[in-house]
Design an enzyme around this catalytic site. Sequence first.
Site, short mmCIF file in Angstrom:
data_model
loop_
_atom_site.label_atom_id
_atom_site.label_comp_id
_atom_site.label_asym_id
_atom_site.label_seq_id
_atom_site.Cartn_x
_atom_site.Cartn_y
_atom_site.Cartn_z
N LYS A 45 49.62 45.17 35.12
CA LYS A 45 49.05 44.07 35.90
C LYS A 45 49.89 42.81 35.68
O LYS A 45 49.80 42.13 34.67
CB LYS A 45 47.61 43.76 35.49
CG LYS A 45 46.93 42.93 36.57
CD LYS A 45 45.95 41.90 36.07
CE LYS A 45 46.49 40.56 35.73
NZ LYS A 45 47.03 39.75 36.82
N GLU A 69 51.09 38.70 22.64
CA GLU A 69 52.12 37.67 22.51
C GLU A 69 51.59 36.43 23.18
O GLU A 69 51.50 36.35 24.41
CB GLU A 69 53.42 38.13 23.18
CG GLU A 69 54.13 39.20 22.41
CD GLU A 69 54.53 38.76 21.01
OE1 GLU A 69 54.91 37.58 20.82
OE2 GLU A 69 54.42 39.58 20.08
N CYS A 87 57.70 30.42 26.27
CA CYS A 87 56.79 30.44 25.13
C CYS A 87 57.43 29.84 23.87
O CYS A 87 56.76 29.25 23.04
CB CYS A 87 56.31 31.85 24.86
SG CYS A 87 57.66 33.03 24.73
N GLU A 95 49.51 23.45 23.76
CA GLU A 95 50.70 23.84 24.51
C GLU A 95 50.61 23.27 25.93
O GLU A 95 49.60 23.44 26.59
CB GLU A 95 50.73 25.36 24.57
CG GLU A 95 52.03 25.94 24.98
CD GLU A 95 51.91 27.44 25.14
OE1 GLU A 95 50.84 27.91 25.57
OE2 GLU A 95 52.89 28.14 24.85
P1 NDP Z 1 47.32 33.66 31.14
O1 NDP Z 1 46.87 33.93 29.79
O2 NDP Z 1 46.47 32.86 32.03
O3 NDP Z 1 47.62 35.01 31.95
C1 NDP Z 1 48.49 36.02 31.52
C2 NDP Z 1 48.12 37.30 32.24
O4 NDP Z 1 46.81 37.68 31.86
C3 NDP Z 1 48.08 37.14 33.77
O5 NDP Z 1 48.50 38.35 34.35
C4 NDP Z 1 46.61 36.90 34.01
O6 NDP Z 1 46.18 37.18 35.31
C5 NDP Z 1 46.00 37.85 33.01
N1 NDP Z 1 44.62 37.57 32.71
C6 NDP Z 1 43.92 36.42 32.84
N2 NDP Z 1 42.65 36.58 32.44
C7 NDP Z 1 42.52 37.88 32.05
C8 NDP Z 1 41.45 38.67 31.52
N3 NDP Z 1 40.23 38.17 31.32
N4 NDP Z 1 41.69 39.96 31.24
C9 NDP Z 1 42.92 40.48 31.41
N5 NDP Z 1 43.97 39.80 31.91
C10 NDP Z 1 43.78 38.50 32.22
O7 NDP Z 1 48.74 33.02 30.99
P2 NDP Z 1 49.69 32.51 32.13
O8 NDP Z 1 49.88 33.52 33.19
O9 NDP Z 1 49.20 31.17 32.51
O10 NDP Z 1 51.08 32.46 31.33
C11 NDP Z 1 51.44 31.38 30.58
C12 NDP Z 1 51.04 31.55 29.14
O11 NDP Z 1 51.67 32.67 28.58
C13 NDP Z 1 51.47 30.37 28.33
O12 NDP Z 1 50.36 29.76 27.76
C14 NDP Z 1 52.41 30.93 27.28
O13 NDP Z 1 52.18 30.39 26.04
C15 NDP Z 1 52.15 32.37 27.28
N6 NDP Z 1 53.38 33.12 27.07
C16 NDP Z 1 53.64 33.64 25.84
C17 NDP Z 1 54.82 34.32 25.59
C18 NDP Z 1 55.12 34.91 24.25
O14 NDP Z 1 56.06 35.69 24.12
N7 NDP Z 1 54.39 34.60 23.22
C19 NDP Z 1 55.80 34.51 26.63
C20 NDP Z 1 55.45 33.92 27.87
C21 NDP Z 1 54.26 33.27 28.08
P3 NDP Z 1 46.29 36.13 36.50
O15 NDP Z 1 46.97 34.93 36.00
O16 NDP Z 1 47.06 36.86 37.51
O17 NDP Z 1 44.91 35.82 36.94
#
Ligand code: NDP
Length: 504
Positions: A176, A251, A285, A386
């Site tokens: 997903k 992550e 990140c 963040e």
């Molecule tokens: P989110 O946590 O909002 O979303 C990440 C993914 O999880 C998306 O595909 C999202 O779907 C999905 N998601 C959201 N809610 C749920 C749920 N209840 N159950 C399962 N899946 C869910 O993060 P962002 O997309 O906004 O990405 C940015 C964030 O990712 C930043 O805060 C950053 O810190 C973190 N990040 C961390 C990295 C690391 O290596 N540690 C690397 C890159 C980013 P959708 O958005 O499509 O609704």
Amino acid sequence: MTGTTRLLIGGEWRDAADGATREIRCPADGRPVATVPEATADDALDAVRAARVAFDEGPWPHTPAPERAALLHRLADRLTSEKEEVARLEALDTGKRMVEARLDMDDIISVFRHYAGLAQAEAGRVVDAGMPDVVSRVVHEPVGVCSLITPWNYPLLQTSWKVAPALAAGNTFVLKPSELTPSTAVWLVRTLTEEGLPAGVANLVLGAGDRVGPPLTEAPEVDLVSFTGGLVTGRRIMASAAPTVKRIALELGGKNPNILFADADLDAAIDLALTAIFLDSGQVCSAGSRLIVEESIHDEVVDELVARAARIRLGGPDDEQAETGPLISAGHREKVEAYVAAGVAEGAVLRVGGARPEGAAYDAGFYYLPTILDRCTSAMSCVQEESFGPVLTVETFSGEDRDAAEDAAVALANDTVYGLAGAVWTQNAGRAERVAARLRHGTIWINDYHPYVPQAEWGGFKQSGVGRELGLAGLAEYRETKHVWHNTRPAAQHWFGGPQDGQS
Ligand code: NDP
């Protein structure tokens, strides 16, 4: 576009059960990019069940490692020959510059090749049972059905870090991607299918996380959840995976300190401090979002950073001169704006940026100027939370002697719930090692920022994560390890309830 843009469930391309769709637009200029199905929770459950059937009854978990490796190599070959097209898909979905998208493709190719190697390299081992007639061995087996959930900032790279090891180890999966950046995920599963991956091994669900996420993280048919995203979502996923004790790899974010001592090579340190925070407009990140600078060089360093930040050129995929791009969405830009406003309200000094750029070229995109908040303290929300945007906070430290200065810098750097990455700049090798050893973050750069070594590990301390992303050092996250004890000469032992004396 990518040809078929539908959900892939059990080998069939499908529309969403309720026919809903979502339009994807480029964050740099709003141009339409694709129309994709918006899956329902039932679609997601179907995908999970298809992956379960493919794991329990299909050939993939038992496919010999060299064949699994060969498929990963074929995928890398396809990406090599279609690199420009796939980079363009990525650039249009994310708004990032083509030059960055091409570099991402190179990384992704090496990730698939690396895991192809690991698929074959890590066989089991025989252990000495210390007894005659016993063969004892440890073998690795795939975990099972993996839910792979990825964010929007490096869509295909993050996906490759999950899909490649999952396949190398013989798992099936439901992918997903972020609802905002689905195009390269579609390309990936389509290409895997064309290259011979059996039906049901790769399943693709597109849609909003709050709708399709729960089945992927709660269903008993799922064995492992690997998630990259924000801390709040990560906590929710960890809780929803708990009742069925799934394997999880999380992550999450980072609030990464970049420490500058007065004895640093300032030319390099200032230059890389800009790269650390403004690459991909801070949507990284491991972005160096907290500059922690020795008070005696504060003015020199921050004045130079401010001057250079003001000159950074913003632009989208087609702007060859652009240095960094837009934010991913209107909603994300509003989040960054609120974050900056809160910092200023709490006493941070806005030195540069803090606004949207002016000009027709930026009107249709989600741009935000490179921003520096000076004179911050650990108590401020902008230092603790963040932003995932182009915002650098500056804190200072000082100490009466060498040890006191190091103590002060380390205390600030570790004062966060996150622990993903950080850097220390000094020309004193001893100091560099001492400070690096004390930083509670998963990756430490000394006199550098951002490079990573594919063969090294990537993961966070504290609330930045659980498990190792990449896991390029091995496939441990995606395998179960089993000990098999084989008694080749079984014989009764008569320990319990055997024949009584005189009765035999
Ligand atoms: P989110 O946590 O909002 O979303 C990440 C993914 O999880 C998306 O595909 C999202 O779907 C999905 N998601 C959201 N809610 C749920 C749920 N209840 N159950 C399962 N899946 C869910 O993060 P962002 O997309 O906004 O990405 C940015 C964030 O990712 C930043 O805060 C950053 O810190 C973190 N990040 C961390 C990295 C690391 O290596 N540690 C690397 C890159 C980013 P959708 O958005 O499509 O609704």
